[in-house]
Design an enzyme around this catalytic site. Structure first.
Site, PDB file in Angstrom:
ATOM      1  N   SER A 187      46.469  58.070  82.459  1.00  0.00           N
ATOM      2  CA  SER A 187      47.325  57.190  81.671  1.00  0.00           C
ATOM      3  C   SER A 187      48.574  57.954  81.249  1.00  0.00           C
ATOM      4  CB  SER A 187      46.564  56.677  80.443  1.00  0.00           C
ATOM      5  OG  SER A 187      47.343  55.709  79.778  1.00  0.00           O
ATOM      6  N   GLY A 242      51.675  57.155  80.882  1.00  0.00           N
ATOM      7  CA  GLY A 242      52.575  56.567  79.891  1.00  0.00           C
ATOM      8  C   GLY A 242      52.159  56.908  78.473  1.00  0.00           C
ATOM      9  N   ASP A 243      50.864  56.871  78.196  1.00  0.00           N
ATOM     10  CA  ASP A 243      50.372  57.243  76.869  1.00  0.00           C
ATOM     11  C   ASP A 243      50.654  58.712  76.569  1.00  0.00           C
ATOM     12  OD1 ASP A 243      49.223  54.957  75.619  1.00  0.00           O
ATOM     13  OD2 ASP A 243      47.591  55.009  77.059  1.00  0.00           O
ATOM     14  N   SER A 244      50.374  59.564  77.547  1.00  0.00           N
ATOM     15  CA  SER A 244      50.559  60.998  77.318  1.00  0.00           C
ATOM     16  C   SER A 244      52.030  61.343  77.111  1.00  0.00           C
ATOM     17  CB  SER A 244      49.998  61.793  78.497  1.00  0.00           C
ATOM     18  OG  SER A 244      48.601  61.574  78.626  1.00  0.00           O
TER      19      SER A 244
END
Length: 405
Positions: free
Chosen positions: A173, A175-177
């Site tokens: 993921s 985008g989250d990181s």
């Protein structure tokens, strides 16, 4: 500002962060800060906590193996932010914090009476870090936005995969990181401004899609000036060759990046194909870029005759950038990861000895550390509520009975 904080090693010792995050972006941001000594108090709903506690592609006896990692070095309390009593307790916690971090949909905190204007009345130096799908302003601000959507909206998914197939996905993921890392950077900038420049607290607004968009290199400028739209190119990079993923005889894959003339000459000599240097299709970098498929086919034919373990030392001896495509099993056995302390071993009360990633980046004088794994739900209720807010045992019992904590 937190003289009563328990001692912790690291350059952020004395910085207190109240994390009201779920799943990944805000919790990852807080973990980065906790790795370097910040005192992170994670707030979770009393009933089931952060959904990350039950998340993972592989569970062990029904237990999440992500949780010990994402919540390491934190203290966890339960608090129902939907109840007025819970909201009042958070305001009291925020009054004694340096940072409040949240990743709810814009307007949620304001609806709970926990907007920045309310919080800073009690604490003008407070830094309010907010992560959302589309940001706190703009026409999309109220839309729900998980990282998967943000990666597509921000342009990344259009560039991932093969041109003859649907857009792909990075295997994590990302985008989250990325949003977590940009938020951590924003917090550090705000702390510097407050504590060094004599500024006050401020709001940090990180949108998931903007964190993705920010790492899209010069793709927008290319489009703006030439109309070129970057798209999916599989495993290669347009205009650069040989620079690709090549098969090995044992079924493994090797990355070789020998696109410059100097590196290509070295590669040709390792392959025993000095004749390619005189071929006008391959003699210069620009020509190789135009004939990428042809040179890739030649290199792939050569690598397919050898096992990965035989190719790597030959190419490395010729100082050609190369490497294996590591699985997590490969990484767990790799001596370089071990030598760089990137395979930490910690003890979890439920899972026993577990390994997780090491600390990034590495600071020479004040390095980060993994001091504890993710705690149990509400494990630090007594410690935080009694020691920090001064609540008495009977008050805690009443809050527990009313479902506030």
């Amino acid at each position: 500002m937190n003289a009563d904080s328990p001692p912790s090693a690291g350059p952020l010792s004395g910085i207190r962060v109240i994390e009201c995050g779920v799943l990944l972006a805000a919790p990852f941001c807080a973990r980065l800060l906790a790795d370097f000594g910040a005192q992170v108090i994670k707030v979770e709903p009393p009933d089931q906590g952060d959904p990350m506690r039950a998340t993972g592609q592989a569970l062990l006896d029904g237990k999440s193996l992500w949780w010990p990692n994402i919540a390491r070095n934190k203290r966890c309390i339960t608090l129902n932010l939907r109840l007025p009593e819970g909201q009042d307790i958070l305001r009291r916690l925020a009054a004694q914090a340096d940072v409040v971090l949240e990743n709810f949909r814009p307007g949620t905190f304001e609806g709970w009476g926990l907007g920045y204007e309310v919080l800073r009345e009690r604490n003008p130096g407070l830094i309010f870090a907010r992560v959302s799908g589309y940001g706190q302003t703009g026409p999309n601000r109220h839309k729900p936005g998980f990282a998967a959507v943000a990666e597509a909206f921000g342009g990344l998914r259009h560039s991932v995969g093969f041109p003859d197939r649907p857009p792909g996905r990075v295997g994590v993921s990302i985008g989250d990181s990325l949003a977590g890392m940009f938020s951590a950077l924003g917090i550090m900038l705000a702390l510097y401004h407050r504590d060094v420049n004599g500024g006050r607290g401020q709001v940090i607004d990180t949108a998931l899609y903007e964190a993705v968009f920010a790492v899209m290199e010069g793709a927008l400028t290319e489009y703006d000036k030439t109309g070129y739209v970057r798209t999916r190119t599989g495993t290669s990079l347009p205009g650069f060759a040989p620079s690709n993923l090549y098969p090995c005889r044992d079924g493994k894959w090797i990355i070789i990046a020998a696109q410059s003339d100097k590196l290509f000459e070295r590669l040709c000599r390792v392959m025993g194909r000095a004749d390619l240097l005189a071929d006008p299709r391959f003699a210069r970098a620009a020509a190789r870029g135009e004939n990428r498929d042809a040179i890739d086919a030649i290199v792939a034919g050569w690598t397919a005759e050898h096992e990965l373990s035989a190719l790597l030392p030959r190419l490395e001896a010729a100082i050609i950038p190369t490497g294996p495509v590591n699985s997590m099993a490969d990484i767990a056995a790799d001596p370089h990861f071990q030598a760089r302390d990137m395979l930490l071993s910690l003890h979890d009360r439920l899972l026993g000895a577990i390994r997780m990633q090491g600390i990034v980046p590495k600071l020479s004088d004040t390095p980060g550390a993994a001091r504890s794994v993710g705690p149990a739900l509400g494990e630090h209720n007594h410690e935080v509520y009694q020691d920090l807010l001064g609540l008495q045992a009977e008050e805690l019992a009443g809050l527990r009975e009313r479902g506030v904590i």
